[in-house]
Motif scaffolding. Structure first.
Motif, PDB file in Angstrom:
ATOM      1  N   PRO A 178       0.844  -1.206   0.000  1.00 56.57           N
ATOM      2  CA  PRO A 178       0.000   0.000   0.000  1.00 56.57           C
ATOM      3  C   PRO A 178       0.874   1.249   0.000  1.00 56.57           C
ATOM      4  CG  PRO A 178      -0.770  -1.571   1.632  1.00 56.57           C
ATOM      5  CD  PRO A 178       0.554  -2.082   1.120  1.00 56.57           C
ATOM      6  N   PRO A 179       0.427   2.344  -0.584  1.00 58.42           N
ATOM      7  CA  PRO A 179      -0.955   2.648  -0.936  1.00 58.42           C
ATOM      8  C   PRO A 179      -1.388   2.079  -2.279  1.00 58.42           C
ATOM      9  CG  PRO A 179       0.373   4.526  -1.503  1.00 58.42           C
ATOM     10  CD  PRO A 179       1.300   3.512  -0.853  1.00 58.42           C
ATOM     11  N   ASN A 180      -0.496   1.341  -2.950  1.00 55.54           N
ATOM     12  CA  ASN A 180      -0.869   0.743  -4.226  1.00 55.54           C
ATOM     13  C   ASN A 180      -2.012  -0.240  -4.027  1.00 55.54           C
ATOM     14  OD1 ASN A 180       1.213   1.939  -5.908  1.00 55.54           O
ATOM     15  ND2 ASN A 180       2.627   0.677  -4.738  1.00 55.54           N
ATOM     16  N   THR A 181      -2.962  -0.198  -4.925  1.00 60.13           N
ATOM     17  CA  THR A 181      -4.077  -1.125  -4.937  1.00 60.13           C
ATOM     18  C   THR A 181      -4.109  -1.761  -6.310  1.00 60.13           C
ATOM     19  OG1 THR A 181      -5.291   0.344  -3.467  1.00 60.13           O
ATOM     20  CG2 THR A 181      -6.563  -1.338  -4.609  1.00 60.13           C
ATOM     21  N   LEU A 182      -4.253  -3.062  -6.367  1.00 62.20           N
ATOM     22  CA  LEU A 182      -4.283  -3.761  -7.648  1.00 62.20           C
ATOM     23  C   LEU A 182      -5.705  -4.146  -7.994  1.00 62.20           C
ATOM     24  CD1 LEU A 182      -1.337  -4.181  -6.492  1.00 62.20           C
ATOM     25  CD2 LEU A 182      -1.233  -6.068  -8.067  1.00 62.20           C
ATOM     26  N   PHE A 183      -6.120  -3.802  -9.220  1.00 57.42           N
ATOM     27  CA  PHE A 183      -7.460  -4.159  -9.692  1.00 57.42           C
ATOM     28  C   PHE A 183      -7.534  -5.634 -10.050  1.00 57.42           C
ATOM     29  CE2 PHE A 183      -7.534   0.393 -11.041  1.00 57.42           C
ATOM     30  CZ  PHE A 183      -8.568   0.779 -10.231  1.00 57.42           C
ATOM     31  N   THR A 184      -6.588  -6.097 -10.845  1.00 59.30           N
ATOM     32  CA  THR A 184      -6.636  -7.459 -11.374  1.00 59.30           C
ATOM     33  C   THR A 184      -5.252  -8.100 -11.265  1.00 59.30           C
ATOM     34  OG1 THR A 184      -6.230  -6.547 -13.570  1.00 59.30           O
ATOM     35  CG2 THR A 184      -8.526  -7.005 -12.990  1.00 59.30           C
ATOM     36  N   PRO A 185      -4.829  -8.479 -10.070  1.00 60.49           N
ATOM     37  CA  PRO A 185      -3.472  -9.009  -9.916  1.00 60.49           C
ATOM     38  C   PRO A 185      -3.231 -10.298 -10.685  1.00 60.49           C
ATOM     39  CG  PRO A 185      -4.729  -9.280  -7.899  1.00 60.49           C
ATOM     40  CD  PRO A 185      -5.557  -8.441  -8.808  1.00 60.49           C
ATOM     41  N   GLY A 186      -4.255 -11.055 -10.976  1.00 61.63           N
ATOM     42  CA  GLY A 186      -4.079 -12.297 -11.710  1.00 61.63           C
ATOM     43  C   GLY A 186      -3.916 -12.114 -13.205  1.00 61.63           C
ATOM     44  N   ASN A 187      -3.992 -10.880 -13.695  1.00 51.96           N
ATOM     45  CA  ASN A 187      -3.906 -10.642 -15.136  1.00 51.96           C
ATOM     46  C   ASN A 187      -2.488 -10.458 -15.655  1.00 51.96           C
ATOM     47  OD1 ASN A 187      -6.625 -10.881 -15.360  1.00 51.96           O
ATOM     48  ND2 ASN A 187      -7.028  -8.744 -15.810  1.00 51.96           N
ATOM     49  N   THR A 188      -1.504 -10.609 -14.817  1.00 45.72           N
ATOM     50  CA  THR A 188      -0.130 -10.512 -15.301  1.00 45.72           C
ATOM     51  C   THR A 188       0.318 -11.885 -15.785  1.00 45.72           C
ATOM     52  OG1 THR A 188       0.977 -11.098 -13.241  1.00 45.72           O
ATOM     53  CG2 THR A 188       0.356  -8.786 -13.524  1.00 45.72           C
ATOM     54  N   ARG A 189       1.438 -11.925 -16.462  1.00 43.72           N
ATOM     55  CA  ARG A 189       1.998 -13.203 -16.888  1.00 43.72           C
ATOM     56  C   ARG A 189       2.926 -13.772 -15.821  1.00 43.72           C
ATOM     57  NH1 ARG A 189       4.325 -12.163 -22.675  1.00 43.72           N
ATOM     58  NH2 ARG A 189       5.051 -10.310 -21.627  1.00 43.72           N
ATOM     59  N   LEU A 190       2.885 -13.194 -14.642  1.00 42.51           N
ATOM     60  CA  LEU A 190       3.687 -13.669 -13.526  1.00 42.51           C
ATOM     61  C   LEU A 190       2.843 -14.605 -12.669  1.00 42.51           C
ATOM     62  CD1 LEU A 190       5.187 -10.220 -12.547  1.00 42.51           C
ATOM     63  CD2 LEU A 190       6.234 -11.979 -13.960  1.00 42.51           C
ATOM     64  N   THR A 191       3.486 -15.358 -11.809  1.00 44.06           N
ATOM     65  CA  THR A 191       2.760 -16.194 -10.863  1.00 44.06           C
ATOM     66  C   THR A 191       2.373 -15.327  -9.679  1.00 44.06           C
ATOM     67  OG1 THR A 191       3.995 -18.137 -11.557  1.00 44.06           O
ATOM     68  CG2 THR A 191       2.893 -18.249  -9.418  1.00 44.06           C
ATOM     69  N   TYR A 192       1.089 -15.216  -9.448  1.00 41.56           N
ATOM     70  CA  TYR A 192       0.571 -14.402  -8.347  1.00 41.56           C
ATOM     71  C   TYR A 192       0.377 -15.308  -7.134  1.00 41.56           C
ATOM     72  CZ  TYR A 192      -2.800 -11.555  -5.715  1.00 41.56           C
ATOM     73  OH  TYR A 192      -3.452 -10.858  -4.752  1.00 41.56           O
ATOM     74  N   LEU A 193       1.125 -15.032  -6.070  1.00 42.42           N
ATOM     75  CA  LEU A 193       1.038 -15.853  -4.865  1.00 42.42           C
ATOM     76  C   LEU A 193       0.024 -15.324  -3.872  1.00 42.42           C
ATOM     77  CD1 LEU A 193       4.758 -16.838  -4.251  1.00 42.42           C
ATOM     78  CD2 LEU A 193       2.985 -18.040  -5.528  1.00 42.42           C
ATOM     79  N   GLY A 194      -0.596 -14.199  -4.174  1.00 42.44           N
ATOM     80  CA  GLY A 194      -1.672 -13.705  -3.343  1.00 42.44           C
ATOM     81  C   GLY A 194      -1.360 -12.408  -2.628  1.00 42.44           C
ATOM     82  N   CYS A 195      -2.386 -11.930  -1.946  1.00 46.45           N
ATOM     83  CA  CYS A 195      -2.266 -10.747  -1.100  1.00 46.45           C
ATOM     84  C   CYS A 195      -2.112 -11.258   0.325  1.00 46.45           C
ATOM     85  CB  CYS A 195      -3.513  -9.873  -1.254  1.00 46.45           C
ATOM     86  SG  CYS A 195      -3.426  -8.377  -0.258  1.00 46.45           S
ATOM     87  N   LEU A 196      -0.928 -11.099   0.867  1.00 46.59           N
ATOM     88  CA  LEU A 196      -0.616 -11.607   2.191  1.00 46.59           C
ATOM     89  C   LEU A 196      -0.790 -10.519   3.231  1.00 46.59           C
ATOM     90  CD1 LEU A 196       2.742 -13.322   1.148  1.00 46.59           C
ATOM     91  CD2 LEU A 196       0.439 -14.297   1.062  1.00 46.59           C
ATOM     92  N   GLU A 197      -1.534 -10.806   4.280  1.00 46.51           N
ATOM     93  CA  GLU A 197      -1.728  -9.829   5.353  1.00 46.51           C
ATOM     94  C   GLU A 197      -0.787 -10.166   6.503  1.00 46.51           C
ATOM     95  OE1 GLU A 197      -5.753  -9.237   6.538  1.00 46.51           O
ATOM     96  OE2 GLU A 197      -6.267  -8.304   4.625  1.00 46.51           O
ATOM     97  N   PHE A 198      -0.170  -9.126   7.069  1.00 52.12           N
ATOM     98  CA  PHE A 198       0.792  -9.320   8.154  1.00 52.12           C
ATOM     99  C   PHE A 198       0.780  -8.090   9.042  1.00 52.12           C
ATOM    100  CE2 PHE A 198       2.897  -7.095   4.768  1.00 52.12           C
ATOM    101  CZ  PHE A 198       3.726  -6.194   5.397  1.00 52.12           C
ATOM    102  N   GLU A 199       1.385  -8.194  10.206  1.00 52.66           N
ATOM    103  CA  GLU A 199       1.537  -7.072  11.126  1.00 52.66           C
ATOM    104  C   GLU A 199       2.903  -6.442  10.886  1.00 52.66           C
ATOM    105  OE1 GLU A 199      -0.793  -5.865  13.170  1.00 52.66           O
ATOM    106  OE2 GLU A 199      -2.172  -7.440  12.541  1.00 52.66           O
ATOM    107  N   ALA A 200       2.918  -5.214  10.391  1.00 53.87           N
ATOM    108  CA  ALA A 200       4.171  -4.506  10.137  1.00 53.87           C
ATOM    109  C   ALA A 200       4.774  -4.091  11.470  1.00 53.87           C
ATOM    110  CB  ALA A 200       3.939  -3.291   9.262  1.00 53.87           C
ATOM    111  N   GLN A 201       5.982  -4.545  11.713  1.00 53.77           N
ATOM    112  CA  GLN A 201       6.677  -4.215  12.961  1.00 53.77           C
ATOM    113  C   GLN A 201       8.085  -3.768  12.632  1.00 53.77           C
ATOM    114  OE1 GLN A 201       6.572  -7.867  15.097  1.00 53.77           O
ATOM    115  NE2 GLN A 201       4.351  -7.940  15.175  1.00 53.77           N
ATOM    116  N   GLY A 202       8.537  -2.752  13.338  1.00 53.75           N
ATOM    117  CA  GLY A 202       9.903  -2.290  13.199  1.00 53.75           C
ATOM    118  C   GLY A 202      10.156  -1.647  11.949  1.00 53.75           C
TER     119      GLY A 202
END
Length: 116
Positions: free
Chosen positions: A92-116
């Motif tokens: 973020p702040p980037n938002t992707l409309f269609t992440p699966g539309n690239t020719r790359l392997t999309y491993l997903g949107c991973l949520e995590f707690e940003a620390q440090g």
């Protein structure tokens, strides 16, 4: 604090140079000055919130990801086995409309707690 997220893309053999990776990420403009979106279809474009790595020699998946922002917080969420020569993280702040539309392997949107 709400969780942070990273859109994770990887590749093996898709790119032939760092310039190819860079061209895939950046917005271009046509001769009329109209924006041509990158394959990522980014909204709220924040170029400082995109990290990419390319290597001529493929590396095991998690090895190429080491050094990305907050990697220690999201590494356990990555489910990929195999050799990779490129990885792209979009935060973020980037938002992707269609992440699966690239020719790359999309491993997903991973949520995590940003620390440090």
């Amino acid at each position: 604090m709400p969780p942070s997220q990273v859109y994770l893309f990887v590749s093996a053999g898709r790119f032939s140079s760092w310039e190819d990776v860079s061209a895939c990420l950046h917005v271009r403009y046509d001769e009329d000055g109209d924006r041509i979106p990158s394959p990522f279809m980014l909204e709220n474009f924040g170029p400082m919130c995109i990290e990419a790595r390319y290597g001529v020699t493929p590396l095991p998946g998690l090895e190429i990801l080491q050094g990305f922002s907050w990697f220690a917080q999201w590494r356990s969420l990555v489910e990929y086995q195999g050799q990779l020569d490129a990885a792209i993280c979009v935060f973020p702040p980037n938002t992707l409309f269609t992440p699966g539309n690239t020719r790359l392997t999309y491993l997903g949107c991973l949520e995590f707690e940003a620390q440090g």
